[in-house]
Design a protein around this motif. Structure first.
Motif, short mmCIF file in Angstrom:
data_model
loop_
_atom_site.label_atom_id
_atom_site.label_comp_id
_atom_site.label_asym_id
_atom_site.label_seq_id
_atom_site.Cartn_x
_atom_site.Cartn_y
_atom_site.Cartn_z
N ALA A 168 50.19 -2.31 -23.10
CA ALA A 168 50.24 -0.86 -23.02
C ALA A 168 51.05 -0.23 -24.15
N LEU A 169 50.87 1.07 -24.29
CA LEU A 169 51.63 1.89 -25.24
C LEU A 169 52.37 2.96 -24.45
N GLU A 170 53.61 3.20 -24.84
CA GLU A 170 54.38 4.28 -24.24
C GLU A 170 54.47 5.41 -25.25
N MET A 211 37.26 11.88 -30.21
CA MET A 211 37.03 10.47 -30.01
C MET A 211 37.65 10.06 -28.68
N THR A 212 36.92 9.31 -27.89
CA THR A 212 37.37 8.89 -26.56
C THR A 212 37.54 7.38 -26.50
N PHE A 213 38.63 6.97 -25.88
CA PHE A 213 38.92 5.56 -25.68
C PHE A 213 39.00 5.28 -24.18
N ARG A 214 38.37 4.21 -23.76
CA ARG A 214 38.47 3.76 -22.37
C ARG A 214 39.74 2.93 -22.22
N SER A 215 40.17 2.75 -21.00
CA SER A 215 41.36 1.95 -20.74
C SER A 215 41.00 0.46 -20.71
N LYS A 216 41.87 -0.34 -21.30
CA LYS A 216 41.70 -1.78 -21.27
C LYS A 216 42.01 -2.28 -19.85
N ARG A 217 41.25 -3.27 -19.39
CA ARG A 217 41.49 -3.85 -18.07
C ARG A 217 41.78 -5.34 -18.23
N ASP A 218 42.81 -5.81 -17.53
CA ASP A 218 43.09 -7.23 -17.57
C ASP A 218 43.04 -7.84 -16.17
N ARG A 219 43.09 -9.16 -16.11
CA ARG A 219 42.96 -9.86 -14.83
C ARG A 219 44.09 -9.52 -13.87
N THR A 220 45.28 -9.31 -14.38
CA THR A 220 46.41 -8.97 -13.52
C THR A 220 46.13 -7.66 -12.79
N PHE A 221 45.64 -6.69 -13.50
CA PHE A 221 45.34 -5.39 -12.90
C PHE A 221 44.22 -5.51 -11.88
N VAL A 278 42.86 0.93 -33.38
CA VAL A 278 42.07 2.10 -33.77
C VAL A 278 42.66 3.35 -33.13
N PHE A 279 43.08 3.23 -31.88
CA PHE A 279 43.72 4.37 -31.19
C PHE A 279 44.94 4.84 -31.96
N LEU A 280 45.79 3.90 -32.39
CA LEU A 280 46.99 4.26 -33.14
C LEU A 280 46.65 4.89 -34.49
N GLN A 281 45.61 4.40 -35.16
CA GLN A 281 45.19 4.99 -36.43
C GLN A 281 44.78 6.46 -36.24
N VAL A 282 43.99 6.71 -35.22
CA VAL A 282 43.54 8.08 -34.95
C VAL A 282 44.74 8.96 -34.56
N LEU A 283 45.65 8.42 -33.77
CA LEU A 283 46.83 9.18 -33.36
C LEU A 283 47.69 9.56 -34.56
N VAL A 284 47.87 8.63 -35.49
CA VAL A 284 48.66 8.92 -36.70
C VAL A 284 47.95 9.95 -37.57
N GLU A 285 46.63 9.92 -37.62
CA GLU A 285 45.88 10.94 -38.36
C GLU A 285 46.11 12.32 -37.76
N LYS A 286 46.11 12.39 -36.43
CA LYS A 286 46.28 13.67 -35.74
C LYS A 286 47.73 14.14 -35.74
N ILE A 311 52.61 6.18 -20.11
CA ILE A 311 52.23 4.82 -20.51
C ILE A 311 50.72 4.70 -20.35
N ILE A 312 50.06 4.28 -21.43
CA ILE A 312 48.60 4.16 -21.44
C ILE A 312 48.21 2.79 -21.99
N SER A 313 46.93 2.42 -21.80
CA SER A 313 46.45 1.13 -22.30
C SER A 313 45.05 1.26 -22.90
N PRO A 314 44.95 1.84 -24.10
CA PRO A 314 43.61 1.99 -24.70
C PRO A 314 43.00 0.63 -25.05
N GLU A 315 41.69 0.56 -24.95
CA GLU A 315 40.96 -0.68 -25.21
C GLU A 315 41.14 -1.18 -26.65
N ARG A 316 40.93 -0.35 -27.60
CA ARG A 316 41.09 -0.72 -29.02
C ARG A 316 42.37 -0.07 -29.53
N GLN A 317 43.48 -0.74 -29.25
CA GLN A 317 44.79 -0.17 -29.50
C GLN A 317 45.05 0.17 -30.97
#
Length: 149
Positions: A111-113, A1-11, A133-141, A125-131
């Motif tokens: 972001a998540l560290e 499963m692939t997650f894109r990085s979230k983008r915000d106005r500051t960035f 869901v990303f954490l759920q998949v990470l905990v499964e793995k 340090i990363i910033s997945p778009e759907r944080q």
């Protein structure tokens, strides 16, 4: 499963300012040369190519960011920078807003560290778009990791 990085106005604003500064430093002298004297077209073309290479590289590392869950590791990719983080090496994950220090492949302040054993700096340090869901998949793995809130 692939997650894109979230983008915000500051960035986006930060990257835009960086590109404007590079444009002023490279293209402004080239334009000044063209309009005030007999231009050395070789120098003008070199500065234009340098501008395009710099902005292309910034765009590549800023907007081509993905986090992919493989069978045995989390693959973090941002432009030419890549990290394979084995699930068994991950110790903890915590939210962070400190995005200016450390090894980071992100495009948002939200972001998540991820701390892991074999990291040169101790974490990424990363910033997945759907944080969530990303954490759920990470905990499964990697069910052994410590999630901090």
């Amino acid at each position: 499963m692939t997650f894109r990085s979230k983008r915000d106005r500051t960035f986006i604003g930060f990257i835009s300012v960086a590109i404007i500064i590079i444009a002023l430093a490279t293209l402004l002298p080239a334009m000044f040369e063209i309009f005030t004297q007999v231009p050395d077209m070789t120098a003008v073309w070199i500065t234009i190519v340098l501008f395009l290479l710099c902005t292309g590289f910034i765009g590549w590392i800023s907007f081509d960011i993905e986090y992919t869950f493989k069978d045995d590791y989390l693959f973090v990719r941002g432009g030419p920078f890549r990290s394979k983080i084995p699930y068994e090496d991950i110790t903890k994950v915590k939210p962070t807003s400190n995005i200016l220090a450390g090894y980071r492949i992100l495009s948002s302040k939200d972001a998540l560290e991820i701390h892991y054993k074999k990291a040169l700096t101790g974490s990424v340090i990363i910033s997945p778009e759907r944080q969530e869901v990303f954490l759920q998949v990470l905990v499964e793995k990697a069910p052994h990791i410590h999630l901090m809130k």
